[in-house]
Design a protein around this motif. Structure first.
Motif, mmCIF file in Angstrom:
data_model
loop_
_atom_site.group_PDB
_atom_site.id
_atom_site.type_symbol
_atom_site.label_atom_id
_atom_site.label_comp_id
_atom_site.label_asym_id
_atom_site.label_seq_id
_atom_site.Cartn_x
_atom_site.Cartn_y
_atom_site.Cartn_z
ATOM 1 N N ILE A 1 -8.074 21.247 -14.416
ATOM 2 C CA ILE A 1 -8.898 20.890 -13.243
ATOM 3 C C ILE A 1 -10.367 21.151 -13.594
ATOM 4 O O ILE A 1 -10.754 22.293 -13.837
ATOM 5 C CB ILE A 1 -8.511 21.721 -12.005
ATOM 6 N N PRO A 2 -11.206 20.120 -13.633
ATOM 7 C CA PRO A 2 -12.623 20.320 -13.964
ATOM 8 C C PRO A 2 -13.397 20.897 -12.778
ATOM 9 O O PRO A 2 -12.861 21.022 -11.670
ATOM 10 C CB PRO A 2 -13.103 18.905 -14.290
ATOM 11 N N GLU A 3 -14.667 21.230 -13.019
ATOM 12 C CA GLU A 3 -15.502 21.760 -11.938
ATOM 13 C C GLU A 3 -15.649 20.752 -10.799
ATOM 14 O O GLU A 3 -15.712 21.132 -9.628
ATOM 15 C CB GLU A 3 -16.889 22.138 -12.478
ATOM 16 N N VAL A 4 -15.723 19.469 -11.153
ATOM 17 C CA VAL A 4 -15.863 18.441 -10.105
ATOM 18 C C VAL A 4 -14.532 18.143 -9.426
ATOM 19 O O VAL A 4 -14.451 17.326 -8.528
ATOM 20 C CB VAL A 4 -16.453 17.127 -10.675
ATOM 21 N N ARG A 5 -13.478 18.800 -9.892
ATOM 22 C CA ARG A 5 -12.106 18.643 -9.393
ATOM 23 C C ARG A 5 -11.477 17.321 -9.857
ATOM 24 O O ARG A 5 -12.166 16.441 -10.333
ATOM 25 C CB ARG A 5 -12.052 18.784 -7.866
ATOM 26 N N THR A 6 -10.182 17.264 -9.709
ATOM 27 C CA THR A 6 -9.402 16.129 -10.222
ATOM 28 C C THR A 6 -9.041 15.162 -9.101
ATOM 29 O O THR A 6 -8.793 15.577 -7.969
ATOM 30 C CB THR A 6 -8.107 16.659 -10.885
ATOM 31 N N ASN A 7 -9.018 13.880 -9.445
ATOM 32 C CA ASN A 7 -8.444 12.910 -8.513
ATOM 33 C C ASN A 7 -7.432 12.049 -9.249
ATOM 34 O O ASN A 7 -7.528 11.857 -10.464
ATOM 35 C CB ASN A 7 -9.505 12.021 -7.869
ATOM 36 N N ILE A 8 -6.461 11.592 -8.504
ATOM 37 C CA ILE A 8 -5.476 10.637 -9.005
ATOM 38 C C ILE A 8 -5.693 9.353 -8.218
ATOM 39 O O ILE A 8 -5.508 9.333 -7.003
ATOM 40 C CB ILE A 8 -4.033 11.135 -8.781
ATOM 41 N N SER A 9 -6.116 8.311 -8.880
ATOM 42 C CA SER A 9 -6.359 7.034 -8.200
ATOM 43 C C SER A 9 -5.371 5.993 -8.681
ATOM 44 O O SER A 9 -5.057 5.919 -9.873
ATOM 45 C CB SER A 9 -7.784 6.543 -8.464
ATOM 46 N N CYS A 10 -4.903 5.190 -7.739
ATOM 47 C CA CYS A 10 -3.934 4.136 -8.053
ATOM 48 C C CYS A 10 -4.306 2.887 -7.261
ATOM 49 O O CYS A 10 -4.682 2.969 -6.090
ATOM 50 C CB CYS A 10 -2.521 4.590 -7.701
ATOM 51 N N SER A 11 -4.190 1.723 -7.912
ATOM 52 C CA SER A 11 -4.641 0.475 -7.298
ATOM 53 C C SER A 11 -3.478 -0.433 -6.929
ATOM 54 O O SER A 11 -2.376 -0.331 -7.479
ATOM 55 C CB SER A 11 -5.565 -0.268 -8.262
ATOM 56 N N LEU A 12 -3.774 -1.331 -5.997
ATOM 57 C CA LEU A 12 -2.887 -2.470 -5.794
ATOM 58 C C LEU A 12 -2.887 -3.303 -7.071
ATOM 59 O O LEU A 12 -3.872 -3.279 -7.825
ATOM 60 C CB LEU A 12 -3.380 -3.310 -4.616
ATOM 61 N N PRO A 13 -1.819 -4.032 -7.355
ATOM 62 C CA PRO A 13 -1.715 -4.745 -8.649
ATOM 63 C C PRO A 13 -2.902 -5.657 -8.957
ATOM 64 O O PRO A 13 -3.354 -5.715 -10.099
ATOM 65 C CB PRO A 13 -0.423 -5.554 -8.493
ATOM 66 N N LYS B 1 0.827 -1.207 0.000
ATOM 67 C CA LYS B 1 0.000 0.000 0.000
ATOM 68 C C LYS B 1 0.861 1.256 0.000
ATOM 69 O O LYS B 1 0.501 2.263 -0.613
ATOM 70 C CB LYS B 1 -0.950 -0.012 1.202
ATOM 71 N N MET B 2 2.007 1.210 0.685
ATOM 72 C CA MET B 2 2.905 2.367 0.668
ATOM 73 C C MET B 2 3.434 2.631 -0.734
ATOM 74 O O MET B 2 3.607 3.777 -1.134
ATOM 75 C CB MET B 2 4.067 2.149 1.637
ATOM 76 N N LYS B 3 3.664 1.562 -1.502
ATOM 77 C CA LYS B 3 4.104 1.736 -2.890
ATOM 78 C C LYS B 3 3.039 2.469 -3.702
ATOM 79 O O LYS B 3 3.351 3.339 -4.517
ATOM 80 C CB LYS B 3 4.410 0.371 -3.521
ATOM 81 N N VAL B 4 1.768 2.093 -3.480
ATOM 82 C CA VAL B 4 0.663 2.754 -4.184
ATOM 83 C C VAL B 4 0.596 4.225 -3.792
ATOM 84 O O VAL B 4 0.463 5.112 -4.651
ATOM 85 C CB VAL B 4 -0.671 2.040 -3.871
ATOM 86 N N ILE B 5 0.702 4.511 -2.496
ATOM 87 C CA ILE B 5 0.655 5.898 -2.015
ATOM 88 C C ILE B 5 1.799 6.699 -2.620
ATOM 89 O O ILE B 5 1.621 7.854 -3.051
ATOM 90 C CB ILE B 5 0.697 5.922 -0.470
ATOM 91 N N ASN B 6 2.971 6.113 -2.687
ATOM 92 C CA ASN B 6 4.131 6.819 -3.253
ATOM 93 C C ASN B 6 3.986 7.050 -4.755
ATOM 94 O O ASN B 6 4.481 8.059 -5.285
ATOM 95 C CB ASN B 6 5.414 6.056 -2.948
ATOM 96 N N GLU B 7 3.313 6.125 -5.455
ATOM 97 C CA GLU B 7 3.041 6.346 -6.881
ATOM 98 C C GLU B 7 2.180 7.595 -7.061
ATOM 99 O O GLU B 7 2.456 8.440 -7.925
ATOM 100 C CB GLU B 7 2.303 5.128 -7.465
ATOM 101 N N ILE C 1 -3.504 11.443 0.883
ATOM 102 C CA ILE C 1 -3.663 10.246 0.059
ATOM 103 C C ILE C 1 -4.080 9.097 0.967
ATOM 104 O O ILE C 1 -3.390 8.781 1.938
ATOM 105 C CB ILE C 1 -2.350 9.895 -0.677
ATOM 106 N N LYS C 2 -5.220 8.490 0.638
ATOM 107 C CA LYS C 2 -5.745 7.399 1.467
ATOM 108 C C LYS C 2 -6.394 6.351 0.586
ATOM 109 O O LYS C 2 -6.800 6.638 -0.539
ATOM 110 C CB LYS C 2 -6.790 7.918 2.464
ATOM 111 N N PHE C 3 -6.526 5.165 1.128
ATOM 112 C CA PHE C 3 -7.281 4.122 0.444
ATOM 113 C C PHE C 3 -8.775 4.313 0.713
ATOM 114 O O PHE C 3 -9.177 4.838 1.751
ATOM 115 C CB PHE C 3 -6.824 2.737 0.910
ATOM 116 N N ASN C 4 -9.566 3.913 -0.284
ATOM 117 C CA ASN C 4 -11.027 3.888 -0.146
ATOM 118 C C ASN C 4 -11.646 5.279 -0.067
ATOM 119 O O ASN C 4 -12.664 5.463 0.590
ATOM 120 C CB ASN C 4 -11.427 3.058 1.082
ATOM 121 N N VAL C 5 -11.033 6.275 -0.732
ATOM 122 C CA VAL C 5 -11.629 7.616 -0.739
ATOM 123 C C VAL C 5 -12.050 8.064 -2.140
ATOM 124 O O VAL C 5 -12.664 9.112 -2.289
ATOM 125 C CB VAL C 5 -10.677 8.680 -0.133
ATOM 126 N N SER C 6 -11.716 7.299 -3.172
ATOM 127 C CA SER C 6 -12.112 7.681 -4.531
ATOM 128 C C SER C 6 -13.273 6.806 -4.990
ATOM 129 O O SER C 6 -13.440 5.685 -4.531
ATOM 130 C CB SER C 6 -10.931 7.554 -5.497
#
Length: 472
Positions: free
Chosen positions: A312-324, A288-294, A352-357
């Motif tokens: 940046i859109p009106e709904v704002r931008t997110n960057i999501s990254c998954s475990l493999p 999970k730390m690898k994902v957060i660092n990505e 940056i947290k898991f389960n927020v996107s």
């Protein structure tokens, strides 16, 4: 959107229980933790040496700034050392219309009292009627139901249910009948041993169905693990996970289901401390730390360039990254509250947290069903001129998603568009490799959007550099 959850409990210097365990649980469940301390305890994971309760003034001075400045709806309570602290707590519960999830802890895991004598009867009379969810263990359920549950080391399921119903009636004591109940409430009696190999958590709740509130029972059976001695802080972790999932907008029943799933998974990982104490391991794993660092690498690049504020859109931008091998949303990390614009630069609203996107997480999960190399998605503002330049001047692969082509069933079904978007591309092109960009021109109530897909941070940053040059 940032989800907040408040814990009001004792401080545990071992961090296995109390406020510290609640904060770590909130983080694991994707909510921003807020905390108020009711007492300083002197303990390790195996021994309890005493405590000092905070004063009423100290309690007030903690509560007021938090509740005045943050939109708190749910609060988890743990150690309440005396009646004065309880009265102060209830004053703020009523003033701010807080929904309370209570772990009615009376003894430490070392068997020492955590409150003044006779505090149980005061909690029963004053706190329980103001609670939305109560999570007693079998011993505590016996106290508050005034019924014997444990006989010769085992419980009968019917006895647990009956005790739960008695406690639930106390939680609704201001209602003379089910027809007068105005809010879903639940009591969940934890870890009842029904035989040598099986424990059961028994849920008794009033569930709203249409205009009515109906009594519902549900059992969560689990295998008894072969662990010698107590695991410190389990009640704190379980009750705070319910509060966290409620804070994320889940129904009461769904939040309890998610908390059961979360707790069962975490309970497979027990941390054995140097004093032979045992606590639930809430440490973020290396994967999970690898994902957060990505995500950090992408965000640091994205936020350092003023030009990207144009994306940046009106709904704002997110960057999501998954475990493999992610297969569910809690295995995908994102930026809590998304990315907005401050002083002309992209700026994260939270950590940056898991389960927020949500949208970007569902895009990744669907994409991975066809192309397992996809681990990252960013949503960006749609610019017709940028799409035209990308098509003409780069080798990035694009696909236009036309929202009007969605079947009515997809339009009406919540959370189905992201899945349809990917599946349409696969079915229409016959490709099994996800394109670099899927974009759409919007629809009524739907902002036009660019979605950038990638394998890793290096891949995404390279694509962003290409897009940034075209924006200049």
């Amino acid at each position: 959107m940032v989800h907040y959850c408040l814990t009001i409990a004792g401080s545990d210097p071992s961090s296995g229980a109390g406020v510290q365990a609640d904060i770590r649980t909130f983080d694991n469940c994707g909510v921003h933790p807020l905390s108020v301390i009711t007492a300083l305890t002197y303990q390790t994971a195996t021994d309890f040496y005493g405590y000092t309760a905070v004063s009423e003034e100290e309690m007030k001075n903690q509560l007021e700034p938090i509740l005045e400045n943050y939109p708190v709806e749910y609060v988890k309570t743990g150690m309440i050392p005396n009646e004065k602290i309880l009265s102060m707590l209830l004053r703020y519960v009523k003033k701010y219309n807080l929904k309370v999830i209570t772990d009615p802890v009376t003894l430490s895991s070392a068997g020492k009292r955590l409150s003044t004598e006779n505090m149980e009867s005061i909690v029963e009379k004053k706190l329980i009627p103001n609670v939305v969810v109560l999570t007693p263990n079998v011993y505590e359920a016996e106290i508050y139901s005034h019924k014997k549950i444990l006989v010769d080391g085992f419980c009968d399921v019917d006895d647990i249910i009956r005790a739960g119903e008695v406690i639930l009636d106390k939680m609704n004591e201001n209602s003379d009948s089910i027809s007068e109940i105005r809010q879903e409430k639940a009591v969940l009696i934890k870890s009842g041993p029904i035989d040598e190999q099986t424990l059961v958590d028994a849920l008794v709740m009033y569930k709203k169905e249409g205009d009515n509130f109906n009594l519902k029972h549900q059992l969560y059976k689990k295998k008894k693990l072969n662990i010698d001695g107590n695991v410190h802080g389990t009640g704190c972790v379980f009750s705070s996970s319910i509060a966290a999932f409620l804070s994320r907008g889940n129904s009461l029943e769904k939040a309890i289901d998610l908390a059961e799933e979360f707790f069962n998974e975490k309970f497979q990982h027990i941390l054995r401390l140097s004093d032979e104490g045992k606590v639930i391991d809430l440490t973020v794993s290396e994967q999970k730390m690898k994902v957060i660092n990505e995500i950090k690498r992408i965000y640091n690049f994205f936020s350092s360039e003023k030009i990207f504020s144009k994306l940046i859109p009106e709904v704002r931008t997110n960057i999501s990254c998954s475990l493999p091998n992610a297969s569910k949303k809690d295995e995908i990390a994102g930026i809590e509250g998304r990315i907005t614009i401050i002083n002309g630069y992209p700026q994260a609203s939270g950590n940056i947290k898991f389960n927020v996107s949500d949208h970007t997480a569902r895009l990744i999960l669907t994409a991975k069903q066809f192309d397992s190399s996809i681990n990252i998605v960013i949503n960006l503002k749609y610019k017709p001129s940028l799409i035209e330049k990308i098509e003409k001047e780069t080798d990035l692969k694009l696909y236009e998603f036309v929202r009007e082509r969605q079947p009515n069933a997809v339009k009406k079904k919540e959370h189905s568009t992201m899945q349809f978007l990917i599946e349409e591309y696969i079915n229409k092109t016959g490709e099994r490799v996800i394109p670099d960009i899927i974009w759409d021109n919007g629809a009524k109530g739907k902002e036009p959007m660019i979605r950038l897909f990638g394998k890793n941070s290096k891949d995404i940053i390279k694509k962003l550099k290409t897009m940034g040059k075209l924006l200049n």
